[in-house]
Motif scaffolding. Structure first.
Motif, PDB file in Angstrom:
ATOM      1  N   SER A  62      59.992 -49.552  60.358  1.00  0.00           N
ATOM      2  CA  SER A  62      60.999 -48.584  60.780  1.00  0.00           C
ATOM      3  C   SER A  62      60.585 -48.090  62.161  1.00  0.00           C
ATOM      4  CB  SER A  62      61.068 -47.408  59.802  1.00  0.00           C
ATOM      5  OG  SER A  62      59.880 -46.641  59.878  1.00  0.00           O
ATOM      6  N   ALA A  63      61.437 -47.296  62.775  1.00  0.00           N
ATOM      7  CA  ALA A  63      61.070 -46.705  64.058  1.00  0.00           C
ATOM      8  C   ALA A  63      59.794 -45.873  63.905  1.00  0.00           C
ATOM      9  CB  ALA A  63      62.213 -45.847  64.590  1.00  0.00           C
ATOM     10  N   GLU A  64      59.637 -45.223  62.756  1.00  0.00           N
ATOM     11  CA  GLU A  64      58.450 -44.387  62.509  1.00  0.00           C
ATOM     12  C   GLU A  64      57.188 -45.229  62.330  1.00  0.00           C
ATOM     13  OE1 GLU A  64      58.531 -41.217  62.897  1.00  0.00           O
ATOM     14  OE2 GLU A  64      60.705 -41.050  62.993  1.00  0.00           O
ATOM     15  N   SER A  65      57.267 -46.272  61.525  1.00  0.00           N
ATOM     16  CA  SER A  65      56.068 -47.099  61.313  1.00  0.00           C
ATOM     17  C   SER A  65      55.725 -47.891  62.565  1.00  0.00           C
ATOM     18  CB  SER A  65      56.251 -48.031  60.118  1.00  0.00           C
ATOM     19  OG  SER A  65      57.262 -48.984  60.353  1.00  0.00           O
ATOM     20  N   GLY A  66      56.743 -48.187  63.372  1.00  0.00           N
ATOM     21  CA  GLY A  66      56.521 -48.944  64.595  1.00  0.00           C
ATOM     22  C   GLY A  66      55.682 -48.226  65.633  1.00  0.00           C
ATOM     23  N   VAL A  67      55.583 -46.913  65.526  1.00  0.00           N
ATOM     24  CA  VAL A  67      54.769 -46.134  66.469  1.00  0.00           C
ATOM     25  C   VAL A  67      53.578 -45.458  65.784  1.00  0.00           C
ATOM     26  CG1 VAL A  67      56.670 -45.751  68.076  1.00  0.00           C
ATOM     27  CG2 VAL A  67      56.262 -44.089  66.254  1.00  0.00           C
ATOM     28  N   SER A  68      53.355 -45.785  64.531  1.00  0.00           N
ATOM     29  CA  SER A  68      52.270 -45.163  63.763  1.00  0.00           C
ATOM     30  C   SER A  68      50.935 -45.848  64.033  1.00  0.00           C
ATOM     31  CB  SER A  68      52.584 -45.232  62.268  1.00  0.00           C
ATOM     32  OG  SER A  68      51.451 -44.886  61.507  1.00  0.00           O
ATOM     33  N   GLU A  69      49.980 -45.081  64.523  1.00  0.00           N
ATOM     34  CA  GLU A  69      48.629 -45.612  64.733  1.00  0.00           C
ATOM     35  C   GLU A  69      48.008 -46.039  63.406  1.00  0.00           C
ATOM     36  OE1 GLU A  69      46.706 -46.274  67.520  1.00  0.00           O
ATOM     37  OE2 GLU A  69      48.580 -45.924  68.602  1.00  0.00           O
ATOM     38  N   GLN A  70      48.288 -45.290  62.343  1.00  0.00           N
ATOM     39  CA  GLN A  70      47.720 -45.617  61.033  1.00  0.00           C
ATOM     40  C   GLN A  70      48.241 -46.957  60.534  1.00  0.00           C
ATOM     41  OE1 GLN A  70      45.153 -43.886  60.034  1.00  0.00           O
ATOM     42  NE2 GLN A  70      45.517 -42.628  61.817  1.00  0.00           N
ATOM     43  N   VAL A  71      49.543 -47.189  60.691  1.00  0.00           N
ATOM     44  CA  VAL A  71      50.114 -48.475  60.281  1.00  0.00           C
ATOM     45  C   VAL A  71      49.485 -49.604  61.095  1.00  0.00           C
ATOM     46  CG1 VAL A  71      52.237 -49.855  60.231  1.00  0.00           C
ATOM     47  CG2 VAL A  71      52.254 -47.505  59.362  1.00  0.00           C
ATOM     48  N   MET A  72      49.326 -49.407  62.398  1.00  0.00           N
ATOM     49  CA  MET A  72      48.694 -50.436  63.226  1.00  0.00           C
ATOM     50  C   MET A  72      47.256 -50.694  62.773  1.00  0.00           C
ATOM     51  SD  MET A  72      50.849 -51.794  65.185  1.00  0.00           S
ATOM     52  CE  MET A  72      49.613 -52.856  65.879  1.00  0.00           C
ATOM     53  N   ASN A  73      46.545 -49.651  62.394  1.00  0.00           N
ATOM     54  CA  ASN A  73      45.179 -49.830  61.879  1.00  0.00           C
ATOM     55  C   ASN A  73      45.188 -50.657  60.590  1.00  0.00           C
ATOM     56  OD1 ASN A  73      44.119 -48.309  63.973  1.00  0.00           O
ATOM     57  ND2 ASN A  73      44.032 -46.420  62.773  1.00  0.00           N
ATOM     58  N   GLU A  74      46.165 -50.408  59.726  1.00  0.00           N
ATOM     59  CA  GLU A  74      46.269 -51.167  58.475  1.00  0.00           C
ATOM     60  C   GLU A  74      46.572 -52.636  58.752  1.00  0.00           C
ATOM     61  OE1 GLU A  74      47.745 -47.237  55.996  1.00  0.00           O
ATOM     62  OE2 GLU A  74      49.203 -48.826  56.419  1.00  0.00           O
ATOM     63  N   ILE A  75      47.477 -52.905  59.688  1.00  0.00           N
ATOM     64  CA  ILE A  75      47.797 -54.283  60.056  1.00  0.00           C
ATOM     65  C   ILE A  75      46.557 -54.971  60.626  1.00  0.00           C
ATOM     66  CG2 ILE A  75      49.154 -55.716  61.640  1.00  0.00           C
ATOM     67  CD1 ILE A  75      51.346 -53.522  61.410  1.00  0.00           C
ATOM     68  N   ASP A  76      45.844 -54.275  61.473  1.00  0.00           N
ATOM     69  CA  ASP A  76      44.629 -54.816  62.058  1.00  0.00           C
ATOM     70  C   ASP A  76      43.621 -55.195  60.968  1.00  0.00           C
ATOM     71  OD1 ASP A  76      43.028 -55.377  64.491  1.00  0.00           O
ATOM     72  OD2 ASP A  76      41.763 -53.746  63.721  1.00  0.00           O
ATOM     73  N   GLN A  77      43.470 -54.348  59.972  1.00  0.00           N
ATOM     74  CA  GLN A  77      42.557 -54.643  58.864  1.00  0.00           C
ATOM     75  C   GLN A  77      43.025 -55.861  58.068  1.00  0.00           C
ATOM     76  OE1 GLN A  77      39.495 -53.216  57.816  1.00  0.00           O
ATOM     77  NE2 GLN A  77      39.657 -52.504  59.920  1.00  0.00           N
ATOM     78  N   ALA A  78      44.323 -55.968  57.846  1.00  0.00           N
ATOM     79  CA  ALA A  78      44.864 -57.126  57.116  1.00  0.00           C
ATOM     80  C   ALA A  78      44.570 -58.416  57.883  1.00  0.00           C
ATOM     81  CB  ALA A  78      46.356 -56.959  56.887  1.00  0.00           C
ATOM     82  N   VAL A  79      44.781 -58.392  59.187  1.00  0.00           N
ATOM     83  CA  VAL A  79      44.490 -59.569  60.007  1.00  0.00           C
ATOM     84  C   VAL A  79      42.997 -59.883  59.949  1.00  0.00           C
ATOM     85  CG1 VAL A  79      44.448 -60.436  62.390  1.00  0.00           C
ATOM     86  CG2 VAL A  79      46.492 -59.261  61.516  1.00  0.00           C
ATOM     87  N   LYS A  80      42.178 -58.880  60.056  1.00  0.00           N
ATOM     88  CA  LYS A  80      40.722 -59.063  60.010  1.00  0.00           C
ATOM     89  C   LYS A  80      40.292 -59.736  58.708  1.00  0.00           C
ATOM     90  CE  LYS A  80      36.467 -56.361  59.802  1.00  0.00           C
ATOM     91  NZ  LYS A  80      35.917 -55.008  59.760  1.00  0.00           N
ATOM     92  N   HIS A  81      40.929 -59.359  57.601  1.00  0.00           N
ATOM     93  CA  HIS A  81      40.564 -59.902  56.284  1.00  0.00           C
ATOM     94  C   HIS A  81      41.398 -61.124  55.904  1.00  0.00           C
ATOM     95  CE1 HIS A  81      37.671 -56.811  55.239  1.00  0.00           C
ATOM     96  NE2 HIS A  81      38.512 -55.910  55.719  1.00  0.00           N
ATOM     97  N   LYS A  82      42.234 -61.603  56.860  1.00  0.00           N
ATOM     98  CA  LYS A  82      43.080 -62.786  56.632  1.00  0.00           C
ATOM     99  C   LYS A  82      44.013 -62.605  55.438  1.00  0.00           C
ATOM    100  CE  LYS A  82      40.039 -66.095  58.846  1.00  0.00           C
ATOM    101  NZ  LYS A  82      38.876 -65.459  59.313  1.00  0.00           N
ATOM    102  N   ILE A  83      44.584 -61.409  55.351  1.00  0.00           N
ATOM    103  CA  ILE A  83      45.518 -61.088  54.276  1.00  0.00           C
ATOM    104  C   ILE A  83      46.939 -61.274  54.804  1.00  0.00           C
ATOM    105  CG2 ILE A  83      46.365 -59.213  52.812  1.00  0.00           C
ATOM    106  CD1 ILE A  83      43.418 -58.194  52.871  1.00  0.00           C
ATOM    107  N   PRO A  84      47.776 -62.016  54.105  1.00  0.00           N
ATOM    108  CA  PRO A  84      49.149 -62.229  54.573  1.00  0.00           C
ATOM    109  C   PRO A  84      49.905 -60.907  54.704  1.00  0.00           C
ATOM    110  CG  PRO A  84      48.660 -63.634  52.680  1.00  0.00           C
ATOM    111  CD  PRO A  84      47.503 -62.686  52.844  1.00  0.00           C
ATOM    112  N   ILE A  85      50.742 -60.846  55.729  1.00  0.00           N
ATOM    113  CA  ILE A  85      51.572 -59.672  55.996  1.00  0.00           C
ATOM    114  C   ILE A  85      53.023 -60.052  55.756  1.00  0.00           C
ATOM    115  CG2 ILE A  85      52.329 -58.015  57.752  1.00  0.00           C
ATOM    116  CD1 ILE A  85      49.579 -58.540  59.144  1.00  0.00           C
ATOM    117  N   PHE A  86      53.714 -59.265  54.946  1.00  0.00           N
ATOM    118  CA  PHE A  86      55.123 -59.497  54.646  1.00  0.00           C
ATOM    119  C   PHE A  86      55.920 -58.312  55.192  1.00  0.00           C
ATOM    120  CE2 PHE A  86      58.877 -59.286  51.873  1.00  0.00           C
ATOM    121  CZ  PHE A  86      59.358 -60.579  52.044  1.00  0.00           C
ATOM    122  N   PRO A  87      56.586 -58.473  56.349  1.00  0.00           N
ATOM    123  CA  PRO A  87      57.338 -57.366  56.952  1.00  0.00           C
ATOM    124  C   PRO A  87      58.731 -57.198  56.329  1.00  0.00           C
ATOM    125  CG  PRO A  87      56.644 -58.998  58.605  1.00  0.00           C
ATOM    126  CD  PRO A  87      56.462 -59.606  57.258  1.00  0.00           C
TER     127      PRO A  87
END
Length: 131
Positions: free
Chosen positions: A74-99
């Motif tokens: 959403s517009a809110e999650s798109g600017v959320s530092e916390q959401v970006m941190n979570e995505i970064d962790q998922a990428v780091k752990h090679k966890i698939p992301i489903f948007p």
């Protein structure tokens, strides 16, 4: 000293980590409820953060033991530092992301970097339940 329940909780896995802006909490709960009704094990903040545990630590630990990250866009999650941190962790752990887009929304460059090559699911217009 942690009791047996704390140990089991910390060493178990989750099928889905639900990443969302706090302003999209209702949508997060709806997706979580729908997935859990189909026997998927979900982790969502703040519900699954144990009392007394630091938020960041709980989130990092949960992502590490999750099979996928459901990203509610959403517009809110798109600017959320916390959401970006979570995505970064998922990428780091090679966890698939489903948007999943909750509204008409075009991600900024940082978010686009992580999700542009993934297929998105659109869960709008309202109401959310049919999607």
């Amino acid at each position: 000293m942690p009791d047996q329940k704390d140990f089991e909780e910390s060493t178990s896995f989750f099928d889905v980590f639900v990443s969302h802006s706090s302003k999209d909490a209702e949508a997060g709960r709806l997706f979580c409820d729908a997935l859990e009704s189909e026997e998927f094990r979900c982790w969502i903040a703040p519900r699954n953060i144990p009392a007394g545990k630091k938020w960041a630590e709980a989130i990092v630990d949960a992502i590490a033991v999750s099979r996928m990250l459901l990203l509610l866009l959403s517009a809110e999650s798109g600017v959320s530092e916390q959401v970006m941190n979570e995505i970064d962790q998922a990428v780091k752990h090679k966890i698939p992301i489903f948007p999943v887009r909750l509204e008409e929304f075009t991600p900024g460059s940082e978010l686009s970097y992580f999700i542009s090559r993934r297929h998105w699911f659109d869960a709008y217009p309202a109401p959310l339940a049919p999607h």
